[in-house]
Design a protein around this motif. Structure first.
Motif, mmCIF file in Angstrom:
data_model
loop_
_atom_site.group_PDB
_atom_site.id
_atom_site.type_symbol
_atom_site.label_atom_id
_atom_site.label_comp_id
_atom_site.label_asym_id
_atom_site.label_seq_id
_atom_site.Cartn_x
_atom_site.Cartn_y
_atom_site.Cartn_z
ATOM 1 N N GLY A 579 0.797 -1.219 0.000
ATOM 2 C CA GLY A 579 0.000 0.000 0.000
ATOM 3 C C GLY A 579 0.828 1.267 0.000
ATOM 4 N N THR A 580 2.159 1.140 -0.009
ATOM 5 C CA THR A 580 3.036 2.314 0.050
ATOM 6 C C THR A 580 3.710 2.626 -1.280
ATOM 7 N N ILE A 581 3.452 1.830 -2.302
ATOM 8 C CA ILE A 581 4.130 1.981 -3.589
ATOM 9 C C ILE A 581 3.419 3.058 -4.416
ATOM 10 N N PRO A 582 4.153 3.926 -5.099
ATOM 11 C CA PRO A 582 3.521 5.039 -5.861
ATOM 12 C C PRO A 582 2.939 4.602 -7.195
ATOM 13 N N SER A 583 2.140 3.569 -7.186
ATOM 14 C CA SER A 583 1.450 3.122 -8.395
ATOM 15 C C SER A 583 0.042 2.691 -8.004
ATOM 16 N N PRO A 584 -0.980 3.298 -8.624
ATOM 17 C CA PRO A 584 -0.905 4.433 -9.563
ATOM 18 C C PRO A 584 -0.702 5.735 -8.800
ATOM 19 N N THR A 585 -0.205 6.746 -9.498
ATOM 20 C CA THR A 585 -0.093 8.062 -8.892
ATOM 21 C C THR A 585 -1.481 8.687 -8.759
ATOM 22 N N LEU A 586 -1.563 9.780 -8.012
ATOM 23 C CA LEU A 586 -2.850 10.442 -7.848
ATOM 24 C C LEU A 586 -3.385 10.923 -9.189
ATOM 25 N N SER A 587 -2.527 11.456 -10.034
ATOM 26 C CA SER A 587 -2.981 11.922 -11.347
ATOM 27 C C SER A 587 -3.461 10.758 -12.207
ATOM 28 N N GLN A 588 -2.765 9.612 -12.113
ATOM 29 C CA GLN A 588 -3.221 8.433 -12.860
ATOM 30 C C GLN A 588 -4.561 7.953 -12.336
ATOM 31 N N LEU A 589 -4.734 7.990 -11.021
ATOM 32 C CA LEU A 589 -5.990 7.553 -10.420
ATOM 33 C C LEU A 589 -7.138 8.458 -10.873
ATOM 34 N N LYS A 590 -6.915 9.775 -10.882
ATOM 35 C CA LYS A 590 -7.942 10.695 -11.367
ATOM 36 C C LYS A 590 -8.271 10.431 -12.835
ATOM 37 N N SER A 591 -7.238 10.156 -13.625
ATOM 38 C CA SER A 591 -7.462 9.891 -15.049
ATOM 39 C C SER A 591 -8.289 8.617 -15.233
ATOM 40 N N TRP A 613 -7.977 11.663 -1.229
ATOM 41 C CA TRP A 613 -8.714 12.314 -2.316
ATOM 42 C C TRP A 613 -9.996 11.543 -2.629
ATOM 43 N N ILE A 614 -9.899 10.208 -2.679
ATOM 44 C CA ILE A 614 -11.088 9.387 -2.938
ATOM 45 C C ILE A 614 -12.122 9.601 -1.838
ATOM 46 N N ALA A 615 -11.671 9.621 -0.581
ATOM 47 C CA ALA A 615 -12.604 9.781 0.535
ATOM 48 C C ALA A 615 -13.310 11.133 0.500
ATOM 49 N N SER A 616 -12.641 12.151 -0.043
ATOM 50 C CA SER A 616 -13.235 13.492 -0.043
ATOM 51 C C SER A 616 -14.016 13.811 -1.313
ATOM 52 N N HIS A 617 -13.827 13.014 -2.387
ATOM 53 C CA HIS A 617 -14.475 13.329 -3.654
ATOM 54 C C HIS A 617 -15.527 12.307 -4.085
ATOM 55 N N ASN A 630 -16.460 1.395 1.554
ATOM 56 C CA ASN A 630 -16.817 1.424 0.139
ATOM 57 C C ASN A 630 -17.000 2.866 -0.325
ATOM 58 N N TYR A 631 -16.437 3.150 -1.489
ATOM 59 C CA TYR A 631 -16.629 4.447 -2.126
ATOM 60 C C TYR A 631 -17.089 4.198 -3.560
ATOM 61 N N TYR A 632 -17.965 5.106 -4.031
ATOM 62 C CA TYR A 632 -18.444 5.003 -5.404
ATOM 63 C C TYR A 632 -18.041 6.277 -6.142
ATOM 64 N N CYS A 633 -17.192 6.117 -7.167
ATOM 65 C CA CYS A 633 -16.623 7.260 -7.887
ATOM 66 C C CYS A 633 -17.220 7.339 -9.286
ATOM 67 N N MET A 634 -17.609 8.554 -9.696
ATOM 68 C CA MET A 634 -18.108 8.806 -11.041
ATOM 69 C C MET A 634 -17.114 9.688 -11.795
ATOM 70 N N PRO A 635 -17.134 9.650 -13.128
ATOM 71 C CA PRO A 635 -16.193 10.486 -13.899
ATOM 72 C C PRO A 635 -16.233 11.953 -13.497
ATOM 73 N N ALA A 636 -17.396 12.467 -13.110
ATOM 74 C CA ALA A 636 -17.490 13.875 -12.724
ATOM 75 C C ALA A 636 -16.682 14.170 -11.469
ATOM 76 N N ASP A 637 -16.480 13.162 -10.621
ATOM 77 C CA ASP A 637 -15.722 13.376 -9.395
ATOM 78 C C ASP A 637 -14.284 13.780 -9.694
ATOM 79 N N ALA A 638 -13.750 13.260 -10.788
ATOM 80 C CA ALA A 638 -12.365 13.576 -11.136
ATOM 81 C C ALA A 638 -12.218 15.000 -11.638
ATOM 82 N N GLY A 639 -13.327 15.645 -11.943
ATOM 83 C CA GLY A 639 -13.248 17.018 -12.406
ATOM 84 C C GLY A 639 -13.285 18.000 -11.271
#
Length: 639
Positions: A579-591, A613-617, A630-639
């Motif tokens: 859980g400490t490895i930088p893969s994926p990066t935050l920008s990759q996760l948003k993408s 970021w996931i917990a807040s968005h 559990n978190y549910y993420c939609m494409p709009a969240d990344a914006g």
């Protein structure tokens, strides 16, 4: 001419066979078929114990998920990808898992298909060990070694699971076999073969394979034929081959652009060299282990490890004692005594070479396993070939030397230099110590061991000790044979019963003989119940994909493994195994979220910027097991 060098005798005057080799052969009679038949029986029993109820043993889900992913595409296969989408690799080199992935491609996703390669590797180890030991110490020594390694609880447990150590052990035993051939014939080619085997073993278990290079190099330097310069030159060639084969895959992967391969787990800069030499190498001395990082730092769970801390006696108590400790003290004593007893012999003395080879093997791994930060109990299976070989060679040395001395005249036997009483007293002491230690281990297991085992160990031990003491008083072949046979039986009885208990209860690599029901329940819960509980949830999760290519994303590869193992669908791991490895990066996760690659995320509260970021968005969708949310993420969240 170098003293002690191996020189071929003239064709007109063939040299007679060495007396010690002839005397060892008489133990199995004149028929060459007797040891072969005995070896076949031993190998068959070993195969039966490794493969019994093959489909019921628990698998390590992280490795099982990786094998399933590797079996789904040749890209994932070559790079050792952990997940089907090939975003990150295993946190180990993939050599041993290639064979498991090929078995899954051939036979489908079944527990028995994943375990089958390890069972085969275990049987081959028995056969190869026989040949390696018999070449230097005779067929009886080889049979004893084969029997002891086949009956070791650590070996039986390991070969019933999906752990990479089974292949590594087979390959280093093959390397030892090649070294013994080089000792006898002096051929450079056999040292090259040994280097190839070591290099392939490195692909299976990394630096642990290199730990045995001192044993191979030292025995050839001290006992090999030819001049010192020739031996050094041959060893350098063999070492170069081992290095080239070991580093070949790592170098090939490093030359591939990062965009075209999975991220290397276990490293913070996408380096397979860091994964091998830091994360899986020197970092295991003093640093937090991957399990500690996973459970404590990432998931916030308590890690209840039964492994005792680093100490000189770590391998002689607790689970390690019950797994592999039974004959470990005897092996170390026999190694030292065997080397000392062969002093003054010619440099090419095969029995001394046998003691040096397996003695250095055993001493090296004992030192490393005793002082590394933490190890798994199945690591100790790498000790059993050396222990088995040393016991076989020890019996051969006592028998051959005693037989040689009984053929001398009475005057010769009366000389102090020819007196064999220290050797026979030593045999009695080894038998007494081994039986006492075995009885202590059985007694420590309490009610979890069969009630008849402790009395049986004591009775057989008393008989063996009596025969040993009688052989001290009267030097006869019959008493000596009885003492050796009874001593072996007394030492092997308890570990053989422990191995039988593992097989009868369908236990695997993460189990210990005679363990408490609470400990066994913990193993079942982690490695059997969790995947079994996840499987019925897969259809529900698929309904929540909402057209996304990935089933979900999870914190750590360890959490993702149970979903991949159960479904073969992509569960994107965030942060690799720890859980400490930088893969994926935050920008990759948003993408990924913006592209709708996944919607559902399973993660624990964390200070990791990606998970914060996931917990807040993303939408909080309730709690799962073990404190995960559990978190549910939609494409709009990344914006």
């Amino acid at each position: 001419m170098t003293v002690g060098a191996h020189v071929a005798p003239p064709a007109t005057a063939p040299a007679p066979a060495p007396r010690h080799r002839r005397d060892r052969t008489t133990l199995v009679g004149s028929s060459p078929w007797l040891p072969r038949i005995a070896l076949i029986v031993i190998a068959a029993l070993a195969g039966l114990s490794y493969a019994w109820a093959l489909n019921r043993d628990p698998l390590e889900p992280y490795y099982a998920a990786s094998v399933r992913s590797m079996s789904m595409s040749w890209h994932d296969f070559f790079f050792g990808a952990f997940d089907p989408a090939g975003t990150i690799t295993l946190d180990k080199l993939p050599g041993a898992f290639w064979l498991q992935a090929l078995a899954v491609r051939a036979f489908g996703v079944h527990t028995w298909a994943i375990v089958l390669p390890q069972a085969v590797e275990g049987v081959l180890t028995v056969l190869v060990l026989y040949r390696a030991v018999a070449r230097l110490a005779g067929p009886v020594a080889g049979l004893i070694a084969a029997g002891v390694v086949a009956a070791s609880p650590a070996t039986v447990a390991l070969d019933r699971g999906n752990i990479s150590d089974s292949l590594m052990i087979l390959l280093v035993v093959l390397a030892a076999d090649a070294v013994t051939s080089a000792l006898v014939h002096g051929r450079q080619g056999m040292l090259v073969v040994a280097g190839i085997w070591v290099g392939l073993a490195f692909q299976a278990k990394m630096i642990e394979a290199w730990m045995l290079l001192p044993a191979f190099g030292l025995v050839y330097l001290l006992c090999g034929p030819g001049s010192t310069a020739r031996r050094v030159r041959q060893l350098l060639v063999g070492a170069a081959v081992a290095a080239v084969v070991s580093l070949s895959w790592m170098t090939a992967v490093s030359l591939v652009p990062a965009a075209h391969r999975p991220y290397v787990d276990g490293s913070h800069n996408d380096s397979v060299y860091e994964q091998v030499f830091v994360y899986n190498g020197f970092g295991r001395f003093g640093d937090q282990t991957p399990l500690q990082l996973l459970a404590g730092q990432s998931l916030g769970l308590g890690l209840n490890q039964k492994i005792p801390p680093a100490a000189p006696n770590r391998l002689l108590r607790g689970d390690f004692g019950l797994d592999t400790g039974w004959l470990l003290p005897a092996g170390l004593v026999v190694a030292l005594g065997g080397i000392v007893s062969r002093r003054g012999r010619p440099r090419g003395d095969p029995l001394r070479a046998c003691f040096v080879l397996w003695g250095v093997w055993l001493a090296t791994l004992v030192a490393v396993f005793s002082w590394t930060t933490t190890i798994n109990s199945y690591y100790t299976a790498a000790l059993t070939p050396a222990v088995a070989a040393l016991l076989g060679a020890g019996v051969s040395a006592v028998w051959s030397t005693e037989r040689s001395e009984t053929e001398l005249s009475a005057a010769e036997r009366s000389e102090p230099a020819r007196s064999g009483w220290p050797r026979r007293v030593g045999l009695a002491l080894v038998v007494a110590g081994t039986v006492a230690y075995g009885a202590w281990l059985v007694d420590g297991a309490g009610d979890h061991a069969p009630g008849w085992l402790l009395p049986a160990v004591i009775v057989v031990g008393v008989v063996a000790l009596g025969a040993s003491m009688a052989s001290v008083a009267r030097r006869t072949d019959a008493l000596l044979a009885l003492a050796l046979a009874a001593g072996l039986l007394a030492g092997v009885l308890a570990p053989a019963v422990a191995s039988g208990e593992l097989v009868a209860q369908s236990k695997g690599a993460f189990d210990t003989p005679f363990e408490s029901p609470q400990d066994a329940a913990f193993v079942d819960r982690v490695f059997v119940e969790t995947p079994a509980q996840i499987a019925p949830l897969i259809p529900r999760l698929e309904s929540l994909q909402n057209g996304a290519p990935y089933l979900l994303a999870t914190q750590t590869s360890a959490v993702a493994s149970v979903f991949i193992d159960a479904s073969g669908l992509e569960a994107l791991p965030i942060g690799g195994f720890t859980g400490t490895i930088p893969s994926p990066t935050l920008s990759q996760l948003k993408s990924d979220i913006r592209q709708g690659l996944f919607h559902l995320v399973l993660a624990a509260p964390s200070h990791d910027p990606r998970l914060r970021w996931i917990a807040s968005h993303c939408l909080k969708a309730g709690k799962a097991a073990s404190g995960l949310r559990n978190y549910y993420c939609m494409p709009a969240d990344a914006g």
